[in-house]
Design a protein around this motif. Structure first.
Motif, mmCIF file in Angstrom:
data_model
loop_
_atom_site.group_PDB
_atom_site.id
_atom_site.type_symbol
_atom_site.label_atom_id
_atom_site.label_comp_id
_atom_site.label_asym_id
_atom_site.label_seq_id
_atom_site.Cartn_x
_atom_site.Cartn_y
_atom_site.Cartn_z
ATOM 1 N N ALA A 234 -64.072 48.377 65.424
ATOM 2 C CA ALA A 234 -64.805 47.312 64.745
ATOM 3 C C ALA A 234 -64.186 45.953 65.035
ATOM 4 O O ALA A 234 -64.894 44.989 65.345
ATOM 5 N N ARG A 235 -62.864 45.866 64.956
ATOM 6 C CA ARG A 235 -62.196 44.590 65.225
ATOM 7 C C ARG A 235 -62.395 44.156 66.671
ATOM 8 O O ARG A 235 -62.631 42.968 66.943
ATOM 9 N N ARG A 236 -62.320 45.089 67.603
ATOM 10 C CA ARG A 236 -62.538 44.741 69.018
ATOM 11 C C ARG A 236 -63.955 44.232 69.247
ATOM 12 O O ARG A 236 -64.171 43.267 69.993
ATOM 13 N N LEU A 237 -64.930 44.867 68.598
ATOM 14 C CA LEU A 237 -66.320 44.473 68.791
ATOM 15 C C LEU A 237 -66.569 43.087 68.196
ATOM 16 O O LEU A 237 -67.269 42.251 68.807
ATOM 17 N N ILE A 238 -66.013 42.814 67.025
ATOM 18 C CA ILE A 238 -66.170 41.492 66.400
ATOM 19 C C ILE A 238 -65.543 40.415 67.275
ATOM 20 O O ILE A 238 -66.139 39.348 67.504
ATOM 21 N N ARG A 239 -64.341 40.674 67.785
ATOM 22 C CA ARG A 239 -63.684 39.671 68.626
ATOM 23 C C ARG A 239 -64.434 39.471 69.936
ATOM 24 O O ARG A 239 -64.524 38.352 70.455
ATOM 25 N N ARG A 240 -64.954 40.532 70.488
ATOM 26 C CA ARG A 240 -65.750 40.415 71.718
ATOM 27 C C ARG A 240 -66.982 39.561 71.459
ATOM 28 O O ARG A 240 -67.392 38.759 72.320
ATOM 29 N N ALA A 241 -67.575 39.715 70.299
ATOM 30 C CA ALA A 241 -68.730 38.891 69.948
ATOM 31 C C ALA A 241 -68.348 37.405 69.971
ATOM 32 O O ALA A 241 -69.087 36.569 70.527
ATOM 33 N N TYR A 242 -67.224 37.085 69.376
ATOM 34 C CA TYR A 242 -66.761 35.687 69.385
ATOM 35 C C TYR A 242 -66.537 35.207 70.814
ATOM 36 O O TYR A 242 -66.932 34.092 71.182
ATOM 37 N N ASP A 243 -65.932 36.032 71.649
ATOM 38 C CA ASP A 243 -65.668 35.650 73.038
ATOM 39 C C ASP A 243 -66.960 35.412 73.812
ATOM 40 O O ASP A 243 -66.974 34.646 74.790
ATOM 41 N N LEU A 244 -68.044 36.062 73.387
ATOM 42 C CA LEU A 244 -69.341 35.897 74.047
ATOM 43 C C LEU A 244 -70.137 34.707 73.493
ATOM 44 O O LEU A 244 -71.272 34.481 73.909
ATOM 45 N N GLY A 245 -69.553 33.968 72.559
ATOM 46 C CA GLY A 245 -70.216 32.769 72.048
ATOM 47 C C GLY A 245 -70.839 32.923 70.684
ATOM 48 O O GLY A 245 -71.437 31.967 70.170
ATOM 49 N N ILE A 246 -70.731 34.098 70.083
ATOM 50 C CA ILE A 246 -71.262 34.286 68.731
ATOM 51 C C ILE A 246 -70.314 33.626 67.742
ATOM 52 O O ILE A 246 -69.122 33.956 67.696
ATOM 53 N N THR A 247 -70.846 32.706 66.966
ATOM 54 C CA THR A 247 -70.025 31.978 65.993
ATOM 55 C C THR A 247 -70.483 32.204 64.562
ATOM 56 O O THR A 247 -69.893 31.639 63.633
ATOM 57 N N PHE A 248 -71.518 33.014 64.366
ATOM 58 C CA PHE A 248 -72.028 33.278 63.025
ATOM 59 C C PHE A 248 -71.856 34.754 62.687
ATOM 60 O O PHE A 248 -72.314 35.635 63.429
ATOM 61 N N PHE A 249 -71.179 35.008 61.570
ATOM 62 C CA PHE A 249 -70.885 36.373 61.148
ATOM 63 C C PHE A 249 -71.321 36.543 59.697
ATOM 64 O O PHE A 249 -70.952 35.764 58.822
ATOM 65 N N ASP A 250 -72.119 37.591 59.463
ATOM 66 C CA ASP A 250 -72.686 37.850 58.144
ATOM 67 C C ASP A 250 -72.140 39.163 57.601
ATOM 68 O O ASP A 250 -72.179 40.198 58.269
ATOM 69 N N THR A 251 -71.626 39.120 56.367
ATOM 70 C CA THR A 251 -71.109 40.323 55.738
ATOM 71 C C THR A 251 -71.522 40.329 54.268
ATOM 72 O O THR A 251 -72.398 39.574 53.859
ATOM 73 N N PHE B 33 -73.696 38.113 64.202
ATOM 74 C CA PHE B 33 -73.155 39.470 64.124
ATOM 75 C C PHE B 33 -73.178 39.911 62.665
ATOM 76 O O PHE B 33 -72.488 39.333 61.823
ATOM 77 N N GLY B 34 -73.963 40.935 62.364
ATOM 78 C CA GLY B 34 -74.005 41.505 61.024
ATOM 79 C C GLY B 34 -72.956 42.598 60.904
ATOM 80 O O GLY B 34 -73.015 43.618 61.605
#
Length: 333
Positions: A36-53, A18-19
């Motif tokens: 933005a916070r909801r979308l980031i957390r949803r990404a984690y719930d879907l198995g995304i464990t890598f976040f780039d900022t 997730f960028g």
């Protein structure tokens, strides 16, 4: 979700990351931090464990959004950030995606890292990137000596270079991998824009460099959502693309229908699988700006991988500028 090794390190990252730039910079018309916070957390719930900022995304907002949203699962995610733009002094000068001055001095790099640690509310940064580093940065021994010291202190883990701002920068990418301790190389690469990315991969495999790929959908063209009637919002940076770019992209998309018909994947998912066919790629960073799209992309690594035949056909199309048999060939070799 599939997970992949990050170069020759012990890190493992989700094949789709997730960028945070889409939800923190305003360049995509998103200015709702709760969304933005909801979308980031949803990404984690879907198995995304890598976040780039990056520290410059929203003048620190990208990092604080991650801290606020994922602080309770910090030990379960891999965070990458970037530094080098002096937004502390020049952040108010940015207009759109215009670059601001960079500072590669050891003192500034240390200040940038320590600032990122505070905003991320963490004691270490898993992956640290020099943000859009040019040759004036890559040839500085003192910059990389400072990165090594920060790594020895445990403040950063893997470090390396993000190339940009736009596509290109082959000399910089090669120099970084061949002459510096570059654990990460972050570049643009997709089916429509394969150069210079494809030149980096053999060197990355040889050196054990983890490659991050952004813009995997060629600024959204390979998402398959655009039509001739698509209109971008006033604050969306894609609004400034030329009509020629848009029409050419729609033409090229038509030649890729074979990747989706009866294959159990959308064109947006196929675009990610094309990139994941390269073993040096650790993670892809699609531009995510709504939940429907997030769900689609998060599932991409579980769709059918490209066959050798599909890869060969895309390579042939790329060499002919995605023109059908009999049409004049494009300019690519």
């Amino acid at each position: 979700m599939k997970y992949r090794p990050f170069g020759n390190t012990q890190l493992k990252v989700s094949a789709v990351g997730f960028g945070v730039w889409t939800v923190s910079t305003g360049w995509w018309g998103i200015d709702d931090d709760d969304f933005a916070r909801r979308l980031i957390r949803r990404a984690y719930d879907l198995g995304i464990t890598f976040f780039d900022t990056a520290d410059t995304y929203g003048n620190g907002k990208g990092e604080t959004l991650l801290a606020e949203t994922l602080g309770d699962v910090r030990d379960k995610v891999v965070i990458a950030t970037k530094g080098g733009y002096d937004w502390y002094r020049h952040g108010d000068e940015r207009r759109g995606q215009k670059e601001i001055p960079q500072d590669w001095s050891p003192g500034y790099i240390r200040k940038a890292v320590e600032g990122s640690l505070r905003r991320l509310n963490t004691d270490h940064i898993d992956i640290y990137q020099l943000h859009n580093a040019k040759m004036d940065c890559l040839t500085r021994d003192d910059t990389f000596d400072e990165l090594a010291r920060l790594k020895d202190e445990g403040k950063i883990g893997v470090y390396g270079v993000a190339l940009g701002p736009a596509i290109g920068w082959q000399d910089e990418g090669m120099y970084a991998m061949e002459h510096r301790d570059t654990g990460v190389l972050h570049t643009i690469y997709n089916m429509f824009e394969q150069d210079p990315g494809r030149a980096f991969f053999p060197v990355a495999r040889e050196k054990g460099t983890g490659v991050l790929v952004r813009v995997p959908h060629s600024s959204g063209m390979l998402e398959g959502r655009y039509t001739k009637d698509t209109v971008f919002g006033e604050n969306d940076h894609r609004r400034h693309r030329t009509r020629e770019w848009f029409d050419e992209g729609l033409r090229k998309i038509e030649t890729l229908r074979f990747l989706t018909e009866g294959r159990g994947r959308t064109i947006g998912q196929a675009a990610l699988q094309f990139i994941l066919a390269e073993p040096s790629v650790a993670s892809t960073l699609p531009n995510i700006y709504d939940e429907e799209q997030l769900v689609e992309f998060a599932a991409a690594s579980d769709t059918p991988a490209f066959t050798p035949g599909e890869l060969a056909r895309v390579a042939d199309l790329y060499a002919r500028d995605f023109r059908a048999e009999g049409e004049p060939a494009g300019s690519r070799a």
